[in-house]
Scaffold this active site. Structure first.
Site, PDB file in Angstrom:
ATOM      1  N   GLN A   1       0.809  -1.213   0.000  1.00  0.00           N
ATOM      2  CA  GLN A   1       0.000   0.000   0.000  1.00  0.00           C
ATOM      3  C   GLN A   1       0.845   1.268   0.000  1.00  0.00           C
ATOM      4  O   GLN A   1       0.324   2.363   0.104  1.00  0.00           O
ATOM      5  CB  GLN A   1      -0.930  -0.011   1.223  1.00  0.00           C
TER       6      GLN A   1
ATOM      7  N   HIS B   1      -1.028  -0.122   5.591  1.00  0.00           N
ATOM      8  CA  HIS B   1      -1.532   0.848   6.568  1.00  0.00           C
ATOM      9  C   HIS B   1      -0.644   2.087   6.655  1.00  0.00           C
ATOM     10  O   HIS B   1      -0.318   2.559   7.745  1.00  0.00           O
ATOM     11  CB  HIS B   1      -1.685   0.207   7.954  1.00  0.00           C
TER      12      HIS B   1
ATOM     13  N   GLU C   1     -14.228   4.691  10.945  1.00  0.00           N
ATOM     14  CA  GLU C   1     -14.609   5.777  11.842  1.00  0.00           C
ATOM     15  C   GLU C   1     -14.498   7.142  11.178  1.00  0.00           C
ATOM     16  O   GLU C   1     -13.625   7.383  10.339  1.00  0.00           O
ATOM     17  CB  GLU C   1     -13.700   5.782  13.082  1.00  0.00           C
TER      18      GLU C   1
ATOM     19  N   TYR D   1      -7.847   8.071  20.338  1.00  0.00           N
ATOM     20  CA  TYR D   1      -9.022   7.554  19.631  1.00  0.00           C
ATOM     21  C   TYR D   1      -9.177   6.037  19.752  1.00  0.00           C
ATOM     22  O   TYR D   1     -10.073   5.456  19.139  1.00  0.00           O
ATOM     23  CB  TYR D   1      -8.998   8.021  18.177  1.00  0.00           C
TER      24      TYR D   1
ATOM     25  N   TYR E   1      -9.943  -9.808  10.457  1.00  0.00           N
ATOM     26  CA  TYR E   1     -10.510 -10.320   9.220  1.00  0.00           C
ATOM     27  C   TYR E   1     -10.917 -11.793   9.317  1.00  0.00           C
ATOM     28  O   TYR E   1     -11.676 -12.271   8.482  1.00  0.00           O
ATOM     29  CB  TYR E   1      -9.529 -10.103   8.059  1.00  0.00           C
TER      30      TYR E   1
END
Length: 488
Positions: free
Chosen positions: A194, A265, A356, A366, A377
């Site tokens: 990613q 991520h 979120e 958070y 998953y």
């Protein structure tokens, strides 16, 4: 699977008639003697029993949508479809089959569904010439096509836009024409997983100073004996002259001992508020517990000045990294500043469920992974807690996950009824959602773009026309107003 009403199972007598076929299929799989044709036959038996009542005997729809039209309402990809079958989407009519089908049977079914789609020649449709939202009829135009994983987009002026391609290209569109050659001389990126070239933003005073900001996955030399180089998000700024990247300055680089060898991520976006701060996000990089560690840069939102210097009142300067502004953010792929209140908002990926929307404030934790509305998953809970003292609740969470990505508060004359509302992109559900906010509350949300690719980012030109950056297919789609709608 793409179901809109609850699928009924076969009657008891019909199930009895199916038993010999199921036993034969199981025996073939068990003794390793099943051919491709046998596997297809077994998958079709499973489909006929569990899916055909909704999706039709010929897969072309009935009570639920066709499976041969190239459109997957809740995620296109074997992993998404597998989880949708296993865990279901009950509130949208798709039941779960985790107690009815084994993982091997679900894998077999998903492989067969995709093979049937290929045999039918199904392709993802182009957007029609017109789309309707609750408030507007919109014209659509494929504005740039044949791209290579476009990731982020920004307008320099009414005639010129920049966009990033994750493999490492910064490209330009001038007066609606894509310039084939990318900008030369941008930093080398680690384009794996990613990671790669991610966000692009212009300085609030760009017309005076010309600064353009880039974020990307930056690698360092692998330690002795290791083959895989560690990487972390890095931010630079520079200028473009004659399609060359010049005058580069380093804005942010994490301590090298915090770099990781994971390739997912990264979760990065950049925004500026009116007080002169630059905010950027870094995902947890798959090291979820580090999101709670103030000595690590990942799983956080940071606040600095545009030149890279650090505000003296940042909340974690005495206990960790001085640039940190918040903790406990899993994979925040969207940041935007409210045009009226100047508040920073973020969207972040949950795992299986638990995306979120958060209102960002200094020193707030958070919660990831201590509290979350998502599961791993494999269906195992990440945490037993969704609420806990000391950890902030989101303004909104999505379950199942829609795979939130870029976001932008709308400002412009083209769609005046959208002003100050929030456009949120979704990769998995292939959507742009419009959220109406009041203080820290979400009053309403609607889907106004869906099923034309994984929506990575959204941008506006100076007139307020909307540009939707999508992957698979890799293109940018322009939305323009045709008429206001009434009667809603």
């Amino acid at each position: 699977m793409k179901c809109k009403v609850t699928c009924s199972v076969l009657s008891f007598p019909a199930m009895i008639l199916m038993i010999p076929f199921l036993l034969m299929a199981c025996k073939q799989a068990g003794d390793g003697s099943a051919s491709v044709g046998d596997q297809d036959q077994r998958a079709q038996v499973i489909y006929d029993q569990y899916c055909s009542n909704c999706h039709g005997k010929d897969l072309r729809g009935g009570n639920a949508q066709s499976l041969l039209d190239g459109v997957w309402q809740f995620g296109d990809g074997a992993g998404y479809v597998n989880r949708n079958i296993k865990y279901g989407i009950p509130h949208l009519g798709m039941p779960s089959y985790e107690n009815s089908l084994s993982d091997e049977e679900i894998d077999l079914l998903v492989e067969w569904l995709y093979s049937e789609q290929r045999r039918a020649g199904a392709e993802k449709p182009d957007p029609p010439a017109q789309l309707e939202s609750l408030e507007y009829t919109m014209g659509t135009e494929v504005w740039a096509d044949g791209l290579d994983i476009p990731w982020a987009m920004v307008f320099l002026n009414k005639d010129t836009a920049l966009f990033t391609e994750r493999p490492g290209n910064l490209k330009m569109v001038v007066q609606g024409e894509l310039i084939d050659q990318p900008v030369e001389g941008i930093p080398e990126v680690l384009a794996e997983g990613q990671g790669g070239l991610m966000d692009v933003k212009i300085d609030p005073d760009y017309l005076e100073n010309g600064w353009i900001y880039l974020s990307y996955s930056h690698q360092i030399e692998a330690p002795e004996g290791e083959d895989r180089p560690p990487a972390m998000t890095r931010i630079v700024r520079g200028k473009i002259r004659n399609m060359e990247w010049v005058d580069e300055q380093l804005v942010y680089e994490a301590p090298h001992d915090t770099y990781l060898t994971t390739r997912h991520h990264y979760g990065n976006r950049i925004v500026f508020d009116r007080k002169g701060y630059l905010y950027f996000s870094i995902g947890d990089r798959g090291a979820q517990d580090q999101a709670q560690d103030p000595t690590k840069p990942n799983g956080k939102i940071h606040r600095i000045y545009p030149d890279g210097s650090i505000p003296e009142d940042n909340p974690y300067a005495n206990v960790g990294l001085a640039s940190l502004y918040t903790l406990g953010n899993r994979n925040p792929q969207g940041l935007s500043v409210h045009p009226v209140t100047d508040e920073v908002w973020s969207v972040e990926h949950g795992p299986l469920g638990g995306d979120e929307l958060n209102l960002i404030s200094a020193g707030t934790n958070y919660g990831w992974p201590v509290i979350t509305y998502g599961s791993n998953y494999n269906g195992v809970p990440v945490s037993q807690f969704t609420r806990k003292e000391g950890y902030a609740q989101p303004a909104l969470y999505w379950k199942p996950s829609i795979a939130v990505c870029g976001m932008e508060f709308y400002q412009g004359e083209a769609f005046p009824k959208w002003n100050n509302k929030l456009l949120v992109c979704a990769l998995k559900f292939e959507e742009v959602r419009l959220l109406d906010l009041e203080a820290d509350r979400v009053m309403h949300q609607e889907v106004n773009f869906k099923n034309f690719g994984r929506v990575r980012d959204v941008a506006m030109d100076p007139e307020g026309n909307v540009y939707v950056v999508v992957n698979k297919p890799d293109r940018i789609i322009k939305l323009t107003p045709l008429a206001e709608r009434t009667g809603q």
